[in-house]
Design a protein around this motif. Structure first.
Motif, PDB file in Angstrom:
ATOM      1  N   THR A  75       0.502  -1.154   0.256  1.00  0.00           N
ATOM      2  CA  THR A  75      -0.308   0.087  -0.207  1.00  0.00           C
ATOM      3  C   THR A  75       1.024   1.612  -0.145  1.00  0.00           C
ATOM      4  O   THR A  75       2.389   1.015   0.498  1.00  0.00           O
ATOM      5  CB  THR A  75      -1.268  -0.079   1.750  1.00  0.00           C
ATOM      6  N   CYS A  76       0.320   2.231  -0.538  1.00  0.00           N
ATOM      7  CA  CYS A  76       1.347   3.322  -0.371  1.00  0.00           C
ATOM      8  C   CYS A  76       0.546   4.972  -0.032  1.00  0.00           C
ATOM      9  O   CYS A  76      -0.225   4.968  -0.669  1.00  0.00           O
ATOM     10  CB  CYS A  76       1.952   3.757  -2.111  1.00  0.00           C
ATOM     11  N   GLN A  77       0.939   5.643   0.636  1.00  0.00           N
ATOM     12  CA  GLN A  77       0.043   6.610   0.987  1.00  0.00           C
ATOM     13  C   GLN A  77       1.273   8.047  -0.116  1.00  0.00           C
ATOM     14  O   GLN A  77       2.591   8.575   0.389  1.00  0.00           O
ATOM     15  CB  GLN A  77       0.507   7.188   2.444  1.00  0.00           C
ATOM     16  N   ASP A  78       0.763   8.760  -0.673  1.00  0.00           N
ATOM     17  CA  ASP A  78       1.219   9.103  -1.663  1.00  0.00           C
ATOM     18  C   ASP A  78       1.266  10.610  -0.996  1.00  0.00           C
ATOM     19  O   ASP A  78       1.261  11.625  -1.950  1.00  0.00           O
ATOM     20  CB  ASP A  78       2.136   9.213  -2.509  1.00  0.00           C
ATOM     21  N   ALA A  79       0.541  10.778   0.423  1.00  0.00           N
ATOM     22  CA  ALA A  79       0.050  12.668  -0.194  1.00  0.00           C
ATOM     23  C   ALA A  79       1.050  12.481   1.318  1.00  0.00           C
ATOM     24  O   ALA A  79       1.832  12.504   2.322  1.00  0.00           O
ATOM     25  CB  ALA A  79      -1.000  12.997   1.189  1.00  0.00           C
ATOM     26  N   SER A  85       5.555   3.854   1.562  1.00  0.00           N
ATOM     27  CA  SER A  85       5.514   2.922   0.909  1.00  0.00           C
ATOM     28  C   SER A  85       5.448   1.582   2.411  1.00  0.00           C
ATOM     29  O   SER A  85       6.535   1.364   2.930  1.00  0.00           O
ATOM     30  CB  SER A  85       6.531   2.078  -0.157  1.00  0.00           C
ATOM     31  N   THR A  86       4.078   0.266   2.226  1.00  0.00           N
ATOM     32  CA  THR A  86       4.199  -0.458   3.112  1.00  0.00           C
ATOM     33  C   THR A  86       3.682  -1.936   2.619  1.00  0.00           C
ATOM     34  O   THR A  86       3.150  -1.869   1.263  1.00  0.00           O
ATOM     35  CB  THR A  86       3.333  -0.159   4.073  1.00  0.00           C
ATOM     36  N   ALA A  87       5.440  -2.748   2.623  1.00  0.00           N
ATOM     37  CA  ALA A  87       4.720  -3.963   2.316  1.00  0.00           C
ATOM     38  C   ALA A  87       3.920  -5.145   3.412  1.00  0.00           C
ATOM     39  O   ALA A  87       4.904  -4.947   4.484  1.00  0.00           O
ATOM     40  CB  ALA A  87       5.735  -4.707   1.479  1.00  0.00           C
ATOM     41  N   ALA A 144       6.346  -4.809   6.482  1.00  0.00           N
ATOM     42  CA  ALA A 144       7.933  -3.560   6.466  1.00  0.00           C
ATOM     43  C   ALA A 144       6.936  -2.129   5.560  1.00  0.00           C
ATOM     44  O   ALA A 144       6.852  -2.622   4.345  1.00  0.00           O
ATOM     45  CB  ALA A 144       8.579  -4.599   5.704  1.00  0.00           C
ATOM     46  N   THR A 145       8.024  -1.298   6.258  1.00  0.00           N
ATOM     47  CA  THR A 145       7.640  -0.004   5.914  1.00  0.00           C
ATOM     48  C   THR A 145       8.846   0.975   5.423  1.00  0.00           C
ATOM     49  O   THR A 145      10.102   0.473   6.615  1.00  0.00           O
ATOM     50  CB  THR A 145       7.051   0.786   6.802  1.00  0.00           C
ATOM     51  N   VAL A 146       8.738   1.552   4.297  1.00  0.00           N
ATOM     52  CA  VAL A 146      10.142   2.778   3.439  1.00  0.00           C
ATOM     53  C   VAL A 146       9.192   4.126   3.457  1.00  0.00           C
ATOM     54  O   VAL A 146       8.614   4.430   3.208  1.00  0.00           O
ATOM     55  CB  VAL A 146      10.899   2.217   2.472  1.00  0.00           C
ATOM     56  N   ARG A 147      10.281   4.990   4.149  1.00  0.00           N
ATOM     57  CA  ARG A 147      10.217   6.130   3.469  1.00  0.00           C
ATOM     58  C   ARG A 147      10.668   6.655   2.211  1.00  0.00           C
ATOM     59  O   ARG A 147      12.271   6.441   2.163  1.00  0.00           O
ATOM     60  CB  ARG A 147      10.151   7.475   5.104  1.00  0.00           C
TER      61      ARG A 147
END
Length: 212
Positions: A75-79, A85-87, A144-147
């Motif tokens: 899932t991706c939060q682009d605001a 991005s959360t995998a 797992a999450t990356v920014r």
């Protein structure tokens, strides 16, 4: 160990709706939409892990536990200033002996990769694989999450204009692929990020996966 640049440049999604910044093909009616969200993937050779008992052996009779990464989703939060991005993925395992209950910790990596080559962030975690008593199968779900900085994942205005400019029949430049320009190609690659997950393997485990 990483996705090919050609795959990174395949940033198209086909849809019926037209949006600002779409690239229009007036003859085919196709629009390409580029997202700032990282491309999720599992690098080749890192989606499987094999543990041996005794350690150091590579004999098939010494295989203790095998595990695989599967059902990878994102899932991706682009605001906001950062693109998040959360995998999520499932680790499924198989052990040799159906003995007592057992937990096996398997190391995995969580990486943000820029331009197909530059690691801009990395975290190593532990996936806890639980085997019930008398059962040779186990599984766990991992998140797992990356920014990624939005500015870094956004194409410069001049490059975006080059890619999205209207091309009409008879225009001598209409048949030229904008990505054939090295400067445009480099800018697109630099603004393209991947979110990569996989097992954190030792050199011996990497060699085993490559030869098994």
């Amino acid at each position: 160990m990483k996705l090919r640049l050609a795959a990174l440049l395949a940033l198209t999604l086909l849809g019926a709706c037209r949006h600002t910044g779409d690239v229009a093909d007036e003859t085919a009616g196709v629009y390409a939409v580029r997202s700032t969200c990282p491309i999720l993937g599992v690098p080749s050779g890192t989606g499987d892990i094999t543990l041996f008992n005794p350690p150091g052996s590579t004999d098939s009779r010494a295989i203790d536990v095998t595990a695989t990464i599967t059902d990878v989703r994102s899932t991706c939060q682009d605001a906001g200033n950062d693109v998040v991005s959360t995998a999520t993925f499932t680790v499924v395992g198989l052990r040799r002996d159906a003995g007592p209950a057992r937990q096996v910790l398997l190391p995995y990596f969580d990486v943000a990769l820029q331009g197909g080559a530059k690691v801009v962030a990395k975290r190593v975690g532990q996936a806890a694989l639980n085997f019930a008593a008398g059962d040779i199968h186990g599984w766990t779900r991992v998140q797992a999450t990356v920014r990624v900085n939005r500015g870094a994942a956004t194409l410069p205005a001049s490059v975006r204009q080059t890619i999205t400019r209207e091309r009409k029949p008879g225009d001598p430049q209409a048949a030229l692929d904008p990505l054939s320009d090295p400067a445009v190609r480099a800018a697109v690659a630099n603004a393209t990020f991947e979110h990569l997950v996989g097992f954190q393997l030792t050199q011996d485990q990497i060699k085993y996966n490559a030869t098994r």
